[in-house]
Design a protein around this motif. Structure first.
Motif, PDB file in Angstrom:
ATOM      1  N   LEU A 188       0.820  -1.205   0.000  1.00 29.31           N
ATOM      2  CA  LEU A 188       0.000   0.000   0.000  1.00 29.31           C
ATOM      3  C   LEU A 188       0.858   1.261   0.000  1.00 29.31           C
ATOM      4  O   LEU A 188       0.591   2.199  -0.749  1.00 29.31           O
ATOM      5  CB  LEU A 188      -0.930  -0.006   1.218  1.00 29.31           C
ATOM      6  N   THR A 189       1.902   1.274   0.816  1.00 27.49           N
ATOM      7  CA  THR A 189       2.763   2.456   0.855  1.00 27.49           C
ATOM      8  C   THR A 189       3.530   2.624  -0.453  1.00 27.49           C
ATOM      9  O   THR A 189       3.771   3.743  -0.889  1.00 27.49           O
ATOM     10  CB  THR A 189       3.748   2.396   2.036  1.00 27.49           C
ATOM     11  N   THR A 190       3.892   1.517  -1.092  1.00 28.58           N
ATOM     12  CA  THR A 190       4.586   1.588  -2.375  1.00 28.58           C
ATOM     13  C   THR A 190       3.655   2.116  -3.462  1.00 28.58           C
ATOM     14  O   THR A 190       4.028   2.999  -4.238  1.00 28.58           O
ATOM     15  CB  THR A 190       5.124   0.203  -2.781  1.00 28.58           C
ATOM     16  N   LEU A 191       2.439   1.594  -3.509  1.00 32.75           N
ATOM     17  CA  LEU A 191       1.486   2.005  -4.539  1.00 32.75           C
ATOM     18  C   LEU A 191       1.043   3.455  -4.380  1.00 32.75           C
ATOM     19  O   LEU A 191       0.884   4.174  -5.367  1.00 32.75           O
ATOM     20  CB  LEU A 191       0.253   1.097  -4.512  1.00 32.75           C
ATOM     21  N   CYS A 192       0.821   3.877  -3.154  1.00 34.02           N
ATOM     22  CA  CYS A 192       0.293   5.221  -2.909  1.00 34.02           C
ATOM     23  C   CYS A 192       1.383   6.263  -2.701  1.00 34.02           C
ATOM     24  O   CYS A 192       1.104   7.459  -2.738  1.00 34.02           O
ATOM     25  CB  CYS A 192      -0.622   5.206  -1.689  1.00 34.02           C
ATOM     26  N   GLY A 193       2.596   5.817  -2.447  1.00 32.86           N
ATOM     27  CA  GLY A 193       3.687   6.750  -2.219  1.00 32.86           C
ATOM     28  C   GLY A 193       3.595   7.464  -0.883  1.00 32.86           C
ATOM     29  O   GLY A 193       4.148   8.544  -0.716  1.00 32.86           O
ATOM     30  N   ASN A 194       2.882   6.878   0.052  1.00 33.90           N
ATOM     31  CA  ASN A 194       2.729   7.466   1.381  1.00 33.90           C
ATOM     32  C   ASN A 194       3.571   6.720   2.391  1.00 33.90           C
ATOM     33  O   ASN A 194       4.019   5.605   2.149  1.00 33.90           O
ATOM     34  CB  ASN A 194       1.267   7.422   1.831  1.00 33.90           C
TER      35      ASN A 194
END
Length: 57
Positions: free
Chosen positions: A31-37
């Motif tokens: 999720l952090t990789t996909l959203c950049g968060n």
């Protein structure tokens, strides 16, 4: 739909927690990789004195 139920066998409950914990950490990483968060995950376990902390980079 997932049915939640208490796992009465201690070793089975620990194994289930270990599997779910690793799956949750993997999903948070994706999720952090996909959203950049950035994100932080804190998991408390009754069998461990310190919580497990996962921080995104």
């Amino acid at each position: 739909m997932v049915t939640l139920a208490w796992v009465s066998n201690d070793s089975a409950r620990r194994a289930s927690l270990k599997i779910r914990r690793s799956g949750l950490m993997k999903k948070m990483s994706e999720l952090t990789t996909l959203c950049g968060n950035r994100a932080c995950l804190i998991i408390y376990s009754p069998d461990e004195s310190e919580p497990i902390v996962w921080l995104s980079r």
